[in-house]
Design a protein around this motif. Structure first.
Motif, PDB file in Angstrom:
ATOM      1  N   VAL A 461       0.833  -1.206   0.000  1.00 24.32           N
ATOM      2  CA  VAL A 461       0.000   0.000   0.000  1.00 24.32           C
ATOM      3  C   VAL A 461       0.862   1.248   0.000  1.00 24.32           C
ATOM      4  CG1 VAL A 461      -1.689   1.317   1.327  1.00 24.32           C
ATOM      5  CG2 VAL A 461      -1.953  -1.166   1.082  1.00 24.32           C
ATOM      6  N   ALA A 462       1.859   1.303   0.895  1.00 25.65           N
ATOM      7  CA  ALA A 462       2.699   2.507   0.973  1.00 25.65           C
ATOM      8  C   ALA A 462       3.468   2.716  -0.325  1.00 25.65           C
ATOM      9  CB  ALA A 462       3.663   2.386   2.157  1.00 25.65           C
ATOM     10  N   ALA A 463       4.029   1.637  -0.874  1.00 22.79           N
ATOM     11  CA  ALA A 463       4.793   1.772  -2.118  1.00 22.79           C
ATOM     12  C   ALA A 463       3.896   2.210  -3.263  1.00 22.79           C
ATOM     13  CB  ALA A 463       5.478   0.446  -2.441  1.00 22.79           C
ATOM     14  N   ALA A 464       2.677   1.679  -3.326  1.00 23.34           N
ATOM     15  CA  ALA A 464       1.753   2.077  -4.394  1.00 23.34           C
ATOM     16  C   ALA A 464       1.393   3.543  -4.270  1.00 23.34           C
ATOM     17  CB  ALA A 464       0.502   1.212  -4.335  1.00 23.34           C
ATOM     18  N   GLU A 465       1.140   4.017  -3.044  1.00 23.49           N
ATOM     19  CA  GLU A 465       0.791   5.426  -2.847  1.00 23.49           C
ATOM     20  C   GLU A 465       1.945   6.352  -3.198  1.00 23.49           C
ATOM     21  OE1 GLU A 465      -2.048   6.551  -2.370  1.00 23.49           O
ATOM     22  OE2 GLU A 465      -3.237   4.911  -1.548  1.00 23.49           O
ATOM     23  N   LEU A 466       3.168   5.852  -3.072  1.00 18.65           N
ATOM     24  CA  LEU A 466       4.345   6.649  -3.403  1.00 18.65           C
ATOM     25  C   LEU A 466       4.759   6.492  -4.864  1.00 18.65           C
ATOM     26  CD1 LEU A 466       6.422   5.914  -0.173  1.00 18.65           C
ATOM     27  CD2 LEU A 466       5.457   8.130  -0.816  1.00 18.65           C
ATOM     28  N   GLY A 467       4.020   5.671  -5.610  1.00 22.65           N
ATOM     29  CA  GLY A 467       4.359   5.453  -7.015  1.00 22.65           C
ATOM     30  C   GLY A 467       5.532   4.533  -7.225  1.00 22.65           C
ATOM     31  N   MET A 468       5.895   3.763  -6.201  1.00 17.98           N
ATOM     32  CA  MET A 468       7.035   2.846  -6.304  1.00 17.98           C
ATOM     33  C   MET A 468       6.506   1.495  -6.792  1.00 17.98           C
ATOM     34  SD  MET A 468       8.865   4.119  -2.756  1.00 17.98           S
ATOM     35  CE  MET A 468      10.303   3.087  -2.918  1.00 17.98           C
ATOM     36  N   ARG A 469       6.274   1.406  -8.106  1.00 17.52           N
ATOM     37  CA  ARG A 469       5.528   0.294  -8.672  1.00 17.52           C
ATOM     38  C   ARG A 469       6.238  -1.038  -8.500  1.00 17.52           C
ATOM     39  NH1 ARG A 469       4.712   1.788 -14.598  1.00 17.52           N
ATOM     40  NH2 ARG A 469       3.548  -0.194 -14.599  1.00 17.52           N
ATOM     41  N   GLU A 470       7.559  -1.075  -8.639  1.00 16.73           N
ATOM     42  CA  GLU A 470       8.270  -2.347  -8.531  1.00 16.73           C
ATOM     43  C   GLU A 470       8.184  -2.909  -7.120  1.00 16.73           C
ATOM     44  OE1 GLU A 470      12.224  -2.136  -9.973  1.00 16.73           O
ATOM     45  OE2 GLU A 470      11.622  -1.791 -12.063  1.00 16.73           O
ATOM     46  N   GLU A 471       8.382  -2.058  -6.120  1.00 16.94           N
ATOM     47  CA  GLU A 471       8.303  -2.551  -4.744  1.00 16.94           C
ATOM     48  C   GLU A 471       6.873  -2.960  -4.408  1.00 16.94           C
ATOM     49  OE1 GLU A 471       9.849  -1.604  -0.216  1.00 16.94           O
ATOM     50  OE2 GLU A 471      10.149  -0.105  -1.787  1.00 16.94           O
ATOM     51  N   ALA A 472       5.901  -2.197  -4.898  1.00 18.42           N
ATOM     52  CA  ALA A 472       4.503  -2.570  -4.670  1.00 18.42           C
ATOM     53  C   ALA A 472       4.199  -3.926  -5.302  1.00 18.42           C
ATOM     54  CB  ALA A 472       3.573  -1.496  -5.234  1.00 18.42           C
ATOM     55  N   ALA A 473       4.693  -4.140  -6.501  1.00 17.02           N
ATOM     56  CA  ALA A 473       4.442  -5.412  -7.196  1.00 17.02           C
ATOM     57  C   ALA A 473       5.118  -6.575  -6.472  1.00 17.02           C
ATOM     58  CB  ALA A 473       4.941  -5.323  -8.639  1.00 17.02           C
ATOM     59  N   ARG A 474       6.347  -6.372  -5.976  1.00 15.09           N
ATOM     60  CA  ARG A 474       7.024  -7.446  -5.236  1.00 15.09           C
ATOM     61  C   ARG A 474       6.243  -7.803  -3.976  1.00 15.09           C
ATOM     62  NH1 ARG A 474      11.707  -4.471  -6.674  1.00 15.09           N
ATOM     63  NH2 ARG A 474      11.779  -3.534  -4.585  1.00 15.09           N
ATOM     64  N   ALA A 475       5.711  -6.795  -3.298  1.00 12.41           N
ATOM     65  CA  ALA A 475       4.936  -7.069  -2.089  1.00 12.41           C
ATOM     66  C   ALA A 475       3.656  -7.830  -2.413  1.00 12.41           C
ATOM     67  CB  ALA A 475       4.619  -5.756  -1.370  1.00 12.41           C
ATOM     68  N   ILE A 476       3.004  -7.470  -3.520  1.00 14.35           N
ATOM     69  CA  ILE A 476       1.798  -8.201  -3.937  1.00 14.35           C
ATOM     70  C   ILE A 476       2.142  -9.645  -4.279  1.00 14.35           C
ATOM     71  CG2 ILE A 476       0.080  -8.400  -5.770  1.00 14.35           C
ATOM     72  CD1 ILE A 476      -0.686  -6.335  -3.729  1.00 14.35           C
ATOM     73  N   ASP A 477       3.250  -9.867  -4.953  1.00 13.42           N
ATOM     74  CA  ASP A 477       3.668 -11.245  -5.271  1.00 13.42           C
ATOM     75  C   ASP A 477       3.902 -12.043  -3.993  1.00 13.42           C
ATOM     76  OD1 ASP A 477       3.487 -10.806  -7.962  1.00 13.42           O
ATOM     77  OD2 ASP A 477       5.642 -10.422  -8.242  1.00 13.42           O
ATOM     78  N   ALA A 478       4.567 -11.426  -3.007  1.00  9.45           N
ATOM     79  CA  ALA A 478       4.814 -12.117  -1.735  1.00  9.45           C
ATOM     80  C   ALA A 478       3.503 -12.421  -1.029  1.00  9.45           C
ATOM     81  CB  ALA A 478       5.716 -11.258  -0.851  1.00  9.45           C
ATOM     82  N   LEU A 479       2.574 -11.474  -1.077  1.00  5.53           N
ATOM     83  CA  LEU A 479       1.267 -11.663  -0.450  1.00  5.53           C
ATOM     84  C   LEU A 479       0.520 -12.832  -1.099  1.00  5.53           C
ATOM     85  CD1 LEU A 479      -0.976 -10.708   1.460  1.00  5.53           C
ATOM     86  CD2 LEU A 479      -1.622  -9.013  -0.279  1.00  5.53           C
TER      87      LEU A 479
END
Length: 527
Positions: A461-479
């Motif tokens: 959530v935090a990475a997506a709100e900050l526009g950090m798409r790669e980190e957001a995507a990695r977190a979604i994959d882990a989830l």
């Protein structure tokens, strides 16, 4: 009336009363003698609160047990003194004398101890015994003649709030050389204080008796302000207690070495508790099933050890909240957790750990008020228990009660930086609430619980709100690796965890953004 010969019961009574391991007041010694003799005389049915109050505690004929609770309170102290006696002294040749809860009539058990190849003390001791020696005094302390004694007393008070420890002080009959040998403590706490014109210093050393090895040492210095000297003294005493006794402190770290590599069948209940807190650092899924089995066996072997019941209760809560329980167990995990927590409180009503377990069982049954009350009780019982402090803090954060949550969470980490990182989720939620997504991301990254969904949720959530798409995507994959269907049921899950509605919206909206980032091909940039 017992079928045992009265003389054997009386011999055991005299053994108890003559032992330094029986730490009871003169009046409670009279209490014990009275109920034993009345039972042996065939008058057990007369042993009621009224007769004990008038015969032992000098109450008048108009005594009302509903108004005056002295017998109930003193009976609790007497039960604890008897339990401690048998833990320290071991079995004798006669029957074990106990006073069951809910009654004042003693029970004489002719065969109370399972067969064991070792001595009674070694078999019965569930947790470490620590003897606090008199502290040395350096420098001119004539202006504060009771400073060092008060410092030692505050350390003793703090240590005894960790009810799993056996704690003995310098002024007890056990504090001399002969007493220490009879007690056979696991650890000695020694040290000294020195006072100067503008500061005081305390040096403490913890030594393992068996090996003579120094396992912990620390020096504490505080400014000496006559107006604040007692506050500063007590602050240092609390710091000593936390360094020693809390999970992940010196005693935990040292005893944890005994657990490494040992099979569950070779663990005492106390060892299982230590292993539980090793698991609790990261909620390691690989440890869950074996640890639950070990704790189940431990509670059967040692049914009076409250900490084992509390830890097993917390484990069943984890089975529910993290999906570690098997599908057929379902909500039964929470019912089992509540039963175990109540048992822990019954066994050790003054234990903060017992109330911690009770609070968690209530919380996930969505009884929020009872959960908060239990956690608050635990913190009142032991203000040095940073796990309870942080747990109460994260529950308040989930409810968006920031005035309570933030001081508790920040204070817990200031007092115990080694405590589990999962509590940082409460601080991450605080930053989310106020739109500080960079700070929320920093806190979420500190959560070291790879088997649990919620650290990944916060990062996503935090990475997506900050526009950090790669980190957001990695977190979604882990989830998704942990819980493949989580995104489809995130809202229901967060509501079921009592999360404030605004936070639910923020988390679900952020997860949608993060999922979109994960779906985007190719990923470009880090925002």
């Amino acid at each position: 009336m017992s079928v045992l010969a009265p003389d054997t019961v009386r011999a055991e009574l005299e053994r108890i009363l003559a032992s330094a391991a029986f730490d009871a007041s003169p009046r409670n010694r009279q209490f014990l003698r009275y109920v034993v003799e009345e039972t042996l005389a065939g008058r057990a049915e007369r042993i009621k609160g009224y007769t004990v109050a008038t015969s032992v505690f000098s109450r008048q004929a108009d005594f009302d047990p509903q108004v005056d609770s002295i017998v109930r309170i003193e009976a609790g102290r007497l039960r604890r003194a008897l339990e401690r006696f048998y833990l320290m002294a071991g079995p004798g040749e006669g029957p074990r004398i106990s006073i069951p809860r809910g009654s004042y009539v003693p029970v004489f058990d002719a065969d109370p101890w399972p067969a064991t190849g070792g001595p009674g003390l070694a078999f019965c001791r569930r947790a470490p015994a620590i003897l606090v020696r008199p502290f040395d005094e350096e420098g001119d302390q004539s202006a504060y003649p009771h400073f060092t004694r008060g410092f030692a007393r505050q350390i003793l008070v703090g240590l005894t709030r960790y009810t799993e420890l056996f704690v003995f002080g310098a002024e007890t009959a056990l504090s001399g050389e002969a007493g220490a040998a009879g007690l056979d403590p696991d650890y000695l706490l020694t040290g000294g204080t020195s006072l100067a014109a503008d500061h005081f210093r305390a040096d403490l050393l913890l030594t393992e008796v068996r090996t003579g090895r120094c396992v912990w040492g620390e020096s504490f210095t505080r400014r000496l302000d006559p107006a604040e000297i007692l506050h500063a003294r007590d602050d240092v005493a609390s710091a000593v207690v936390r360094h020693l006794a809390q999970p992940y402190g010196a005693l935990f770290a040292h005893k944890a070495q005994e657990v490494e590599g040992r099979p569950g069948s070779d663990l005492t209940a106390h060892h299982c508790v230590i292993r539980f807190y090793q698991y609790w650092r990261t909620f390691d899924r690989a440890m869950f099933d074996l640890l639950r089995d070990d704790l189940e066996r431990a509670t059967q072997r040692e049914p009076g050890f409250a900490d084992a019941f509390a830890c097993l209760s917390l484990l069943y809560v984890d089975g529910y909240r993290y999906g570690y329980a098997t599908p057929h167990e379902g909500g039964g995990s929470l019912s089992r957790a509540l039963i175990l927590a109540r048992r822990a409180v019954d066994l050790a009503p003054l234990s903060s750990r017992s109330h911690h377990a009770l609070g968690m069982a209530y919380w996930f049954q969505r009884d929020v008020s009872s959960a908060l009350a239990a956690l608050e009780t635990g913190l009142d019982l032991n203000p040095n228990d940073t796990d309870v402090m942080a747990e109460l803090g994260i529950r308040c954060a989930i409810l968006a009660d920031w005035n309570r949550a933030v001081p508790l969470l920040e204070g817990s980490y200031a007092r115990n930086p080694a405590q589990p990182s999962g509590y940082r989720m409460g601080l991450a939620l605080w930053h989310f609430w106020h739109g500080r997504f960079d700070a929320a991301l920093q806190e979420a990254r500190k959560v070291d619980a790879p088997s649990v969904a919620y650290g990944h949720v916060a990062v996503a959530v935090a990475a997506a709100e900050l526009g950090m798409r790669e980190e957001a995507a990695r977190a979604i994959d882990a989830l998704r690796r942990i819980q493949p269907d989580y995104l489809s049921r995130a809202e229901a899950d967060l509501v079921g965890r009592n999360l404030h509605p605004r936070l639910v919206r923020m988390m679900t909206d952020g997860l949608a953004k993060a999922a979109a980032a994960d779906a985007a091909q190719p990923l470009t940039g880090t925002g």
